[in-house]
Design a protein around this motif. Structure first.
Motif, PDB file in Angstrom:
ATOM      1  N   TRP A  27       0.750  -1.246  -0.234  1.00  0.00           N
ATOM      2  CA  TRP A  27       0.324   0.264  -0.060  1.00  0.00           C
ATOM      3  C   TRP A  27       0.643   1.409   0.052  1.00  0.00           C
ATOM      4  N   LEU A  28       1.987   1.322   0.834  1.00  0.00           N
ATOM      5  CA  LEU A  28       2.838   2.642   0.682  1.00  0.00           C
ATOM      6  C   LEU A  28       3.842   2.373  -0.316  1.00  0.00           C
ATOM      7  N   ILE A  29       4.219   1.906  -1.490  1.00  0.00           N
ATOM      8  CA  ILE A  29       4.566   1.691  -2.622  1.00  0.00           C
ATOM      9  C   ILE A  29       4.105   2.676  -3.376  1.00  0.00           C
ATOM     10  N   ARG A  30       2.681   2.124  -3.716  1.00  0.00           N
ATOM     11  CA  ARG A  30       1.240   2.013  -4.368  1.00  0.00           C
ATOM     12  C   ARG A  30       1.484   3.670  -4.293  1.00  0.00           C
ATOM     13  N   ASN A  31       1.110   3.974  -3.369  1.00  0.00           N
ATOM     14  CA  ASN A  31       0.870   6.081  -3.121  1.00  0.00           C
ATOM     15  C   ASN A  31       1.979   6.221  -4.124  1.00  0.00           C
ATOM     16  N   LEU A  32       3.186   6.099  -3.228  1.00  0.00           N
ATOM     17  CA  LEU A  32       4.349   6.677  -3.246  1.00  0.00           C
ATOM     18  C   LEU A  32       4.749   6.729  -4.740  1.00  0.00           C
TER      19      LEU A  32
END
Length: 269
Positions: free
Chosen positions: A67-72
């Motif tokens: 989730w963190l990488i997708r939003n980054l």
């Protein structure tokens, strides 16, 4: 072996597929050439790590990391544009210098302009008056022209010589020449950040290198300390050039490649 069977059952490769592969291969090759030896290499390595983490988190079911990488990713694109704008600009300029686009270049006769530049450079060198002269070719230099004092005067050696005099209010900057005209004076140019350059190079030489790193202009530099003449193109500097060598070099860069090269630009600091 199911993937081998599926691969063998694929439709035959046609000319369109081959052309597609060639174009993609050429683009990848050009990208690698552009980023080689630059800070963009670190950017590519960092992006590769993020991609590896993204797919690794999917495989390992690490939902928080995924989730963190997708939003980054959305913010990374803007960060790349801001941090690497000079590299992107240089890459697009390099693409515009491809042989295909040279057929659209305007042919021009620059013999008289070259002679005016050579005479002015020899006079400045003899009196050890600092100057920097660049030659605009295919990529325009409007951004630098707008930052200086517009002249739009006919290119003559006495005009250039008078501009670079210490008593002239226009001597502190660069003179930009387009075709057979002096477009502007007192133009300031970007300094190169190449750490491999020697410390003996002054601001004029670094400005000439910095400009030619971003576009295909040619720069002529006269040292104020020694009167030595240098020619700069494609971010490479040739020092200790004689007047005859300067004339030959300018002819090879402007006349013999007039269909795909740019005009002339004179820079000074």
């Amino acid at each position: 072996m199911t993937w081998v069977t599926a691969l063998l059952r694929r439709p035959p490769i046609g000319w369109v597929d081959l052309a597609d592969i060639v174009v993609v291969s050429f683009l990848i090759y050009e990208v690698f050439k552009l980023i080689r030896g630059t800070r963009a290499v670190q950017m590519v390595l960092g992006a590769s790590v993020l991609v590896a983490l993204y797919y690794g988190s999917q495989w390992a079911h690490l939902e928080t990391v995924n989730w963190l990488i997708r939003n980054l990713f959305g913010y990374v694109v803007f960060a790349v544009v801001v941090l690497f704008q000079s590299d992107i600009r240089r890459a697009l300029a390099h693409l515009g210098r491809a042989p295909f686009f040279r057929y659209f270049a305007k042919p021009e006769s620059a013999e008289e302009s070259i002679e005016e530049l050579v005479v002015a450079t020899s006079m400045l060198s003899a009196q050890r008056i600092g100057a920097i002269v660049a030659i605009e070719r295919q990529i325009g230099l409007r951004n630098y022209i707008e930052g200086g004092i517009p002249l739009e005067a006919v290119l003559t050696y006495d005009l250039l010589f008078s501009i670079f005099q210490l008593s002239s209010p226009l001597h502190d900057g660069a003179v930009i020449v387009q075709d057979d005209r002096v477009a502007a004076a007192a133009c300031f140019l970007p300094l190169t950040v190449n750490p491999k350059l020697g410390k003996e190079l002054g601001s004029r030489h670094r400005a000439a290198i910095g400009l030619t790193e971003e576009n295909d202009s040619v720069a002529i530099v006269v040292s104020e300390e020694t009167g030595a003449i240098s020619v700069v193109s494609d971010g490479q500097i040739e020092r200790g050039v004689t007047v005859d060598d300067l004339r030959t070099r300018l002819r090879s860069l402007i006349l013999q490649r007039r269909s795909g090269r740019k005009a002339a630009e004179v820079q000074y600091t």
